[in-house]
Design an enzyme around this catalytic site. Sequence first.
Site, PDB file in Angstrom:
ATOM      1  N   TYR A 289      38.787  39.680  20.446  1.00 27.29           N
ATOM      2  CA  TYR A 289      39.969  39.728  21.321  1.00 27.29           C
ATOM      3  C   TYR A 289      41.226  40.119  20.526  1.00 27.29           C
ATOM      4  O   TYR A 289      42.012  40.964  20.955  1.00 27.29           O
ATOM      5  CB  TYR A 289      40.131  38.351  21.961  1.00 27.29           C
TER       6      TYR A 289
ATOM      7  N   LYS B  94      43.602  43.351  20.989  1.00 29.42           N
ATOM      8  CA  LYS B  94      45.022  43.194  21.343  1.00 29.42           C
ATOM      9  C   LYS B  94      45.948  43.780  20.265  1.00 29.42           C
ATOM     10  O   LYS B  94      47.021  44.289  20.583  1.00 29.42           O
ATOM     11  CB  LYS B  94      45.339  41.716  21.589  1.00 29.42           C
TER      12      LYS B  94
HETATM   13  P1  NAP Z   1      42.327  36.470  34.302  1.00 32.31           P
HETATM   14  O1  NAP Z   1      43.011  35.458  35.144  1.00 32.31           O
HETATM   15  O2  NAP Z   1      40.975  36.171  33.751  1.00 32.31           O
HETATM   16  O3  NAP Z   1      42.261  37.850  35.137  1.00 32.31           O
HETATM   17  C1  NAP Z   1      41.700  38.983  34.539  1.00 32.31           C
HETATM   18  C2  NAP Z   1      41.851  40.178  35.457  1.00 32.31           C
HETATM   19  O4  NAP Z   1      41.287  41.302  34.777  1.00 32.31           O
HETATM   20  C3  NAP Z   1      41.097  40.001  36.767  1.00 32.31           C
HETATM   21  O5  NAP Z   1      41.860  40.538  37.814  1.00 32.31           O
HETATM   22  C4  NAP Z   1      39.836  40.815  36.532  1.00 32.31           C
HETATM   23  O6  NAP Z   1      39.343  41.426  37.717  1.00 32.31           O
HETATM   24  C5  NAP Z   1      40.351  41.921  35.628  1.00 32.31           C
HETATM   25  N1  NAP Z   1      39.276  42.560  34.867  1.00 32.31           N
HETATM   26  C6  NAP Z   1      38.464  41.995  33.932  1.00 32.31           C
HETATM   27  N2  NAP Z   1      37.588  42.910  33.468  1.00 32.31           N
HETATM   28  C7  NAP Z   1      37.870  44.073  34.125  1.00 32.31           C
HETATM   29  C8  NAP Z   1      37.316  45.378  34.079  1.00 32.31           C
HETATM   30  N3  NAP Z   1      36.306  45.685  33.263  1.00 32.31           N
HETATM   31  N4  NAP Z   1      37.850  46.327  34.883  1.00 32.31           N
HETATM   32  C9  NAP Z   1      38.874  46.044  35.723  1.00 32.31           C
HETATM   33  N5  NAP Z   1      39.437  44.824  35.808  1.00 32.31           N
HETATM   34  C10 NAP Z   1      38.934  43.855  35.021  1.00 32.31           C
HETATM   35  O7  NAP Z   1      43.208  36.848  33.045  1.00 32.31           O
HETATM   36  P2  NAP Z   1      44.786  36.726  32.794  1.00 32.31           P
HETATM   37  O8  NAP Z   1      45.029  35.479  32.074  1.00 32.31           O
HETATM   38  O9  NAP Z   1      45.533  37.031  34.045  1.00 32.31           O
HETATM   39  O10 NAP Z   1      44.980  37.908  31.752  1.00 32.31           O
HETATM   40  C11 NAP Z   1      45.526  39.167  32.084  1.00 32.31           C
HETATM   41  C12 NAP Z   1      45.847  39.927  30.815  1.00 32.31           C
HETATM   42  O11 NAP Z   1      46.789  39.180  30.044  1.00 32.31           O
HETATM   43  C13 NAP Z   1      44.631  40.125  29.908  1.00 32.31           C
HETATM   44  O12 NAP Z   1      44.698  41.388  29.292  1.00 32.31           O
HETATM   45  C14 NAP Z   1      44.797  39.024  28.874  1.00 32.31           C
HETATM   46  O13 NAP Z   1      44.145  39.334  27.680  1.00 32.31           O
HETATM   47  C15 NAP Z   1      46.292  38.975  28.737  1.00 32.31           C
HETATM   48  N6  NAP Z   1      46.801  37.707  28.189  1.00 32.31           N
HETATM   49  C16 NAP Z   1      46.619  36.532  28.865  1.00 32.31           C
HETATM   50  C17 NAP Z   1      47.120  35.358  28.305  1.00 32.31           C
HETATM   51  C18 NAP Z   1      46.976  34.021  28.984  1.00 32.31           C
HETATM   52  O14 NAP Z   1      47.379  33.011  28.370  1.00 32.31           O
HETATM   53  N7  NAP Z   1      46.450  33.941  30.192  1.00 32.31           N
HETATM   54  C19 NAP Z   1      47.773  35.386  27.072  1.00 32.31           C
HETATM   55  C20 NAP Z   1      47.931  36.595  26.423  1.00 32.31           C
HETATM   56  C21 NAP Z   1      47.447  37.758  27.001  1.00 32.31           C
HETATM   57  P3  NAP Z   1      38.037  40.922  38.549  1.00 32.31           P
HETATM   58  O15 NAP Z   1      38.162  39.444  38.753  1.00 32.31           O
HETATM   59  O16 NAP Z   1      38.150  41.721  39.799  1.00 32.31           O
HETATM   60  O17 NAP Z   1      36.845  41.283  37.737  1.00 32.31           O
END
Ligand code: NAP
Length: 245
Positions: free
Chosen positions: A154, A158
Amino acid sequence: MLRDKVALVTGASRGIGRQIALTFAGYGASVIVNYNGSKERAQEVVEMITAMGGKAVAVQADVASAEDVGRLFEEAHTAFGRIDILVNNAGITRDNLILKMSEEEFDTVLDTNLKGAFLCMKHAAKIMLRQKGGRIINISSISGIAGNAGQANYCAAKAGLIGLTKSLAKELGSRGITVNAVAPGLIETDMTQKLPEQVKEGMLAQIPLKRAGSVKDIAEAAAFLASDRAAYITGQTLQVNGGMA
Ligand code: NAP
């Protein structure tokens, strides 16, 4: 702030991407809500935007598949005729310590989180170059800046996104296209729900603002970078982490 703009948000069915889609629509943008598996959740986002008086379509595509991404941009272009903003938000985790991490766990995370953004940027750049302007925002992570035990795949993806951001900013700047990253800290979503309570408490102790971030905290930062107000900002990584790093 985003009136008459068209935004494509990957992974907009849940979490941060969902809020970015809703916030952008609230500021006047039409939105392409990409999802992979969560069809009903994506349709819900479209219905919420329509109820607000906005325009949105949901398009299924696995961002790790070049074929799917090609179709995503075709369908997006057919729906609204242009793309002004791309947010590469889709992301997954497959956490493991390096000795236990399988090649499959490494490849899946790199394919979705890094190659997916590359594929989307290739298509978006072609459209935006023709339009002589655009905004690309990549959702990176504090993990890509600081590293994190158990997340080598990851963190590599990133950190790679930050390199892609800086390079594309240099390639596309002369044509009015800005490329920036947002690096969230600990944000409350499904992704962080799975973290052990002890890990979350350890992270919270390192946050000067003494709380986890909300999806709105990230969506507002992305909206700023997508707007004309950020016209002279490119190649940057905006850290939204409550002061964690
Ligand atoms: P999340 O709640 O798990 O949601 C992930 C989203 O990505 C879902 O809508 C999922 O769609 C979609 N997705 C996953 N694989 C995919 C693929 N192959 N093609 C198209 N869509 C895909 O995650 P989140 O926490 O909102 O994270 C969103 C972004 O922020 C990510 O890049 C993550 O690394 C980053 N981030 C998050 C955090 C945190 O603390 N949450 C911190 C730093 C960075 P489906 O459900 O339709 O598959």
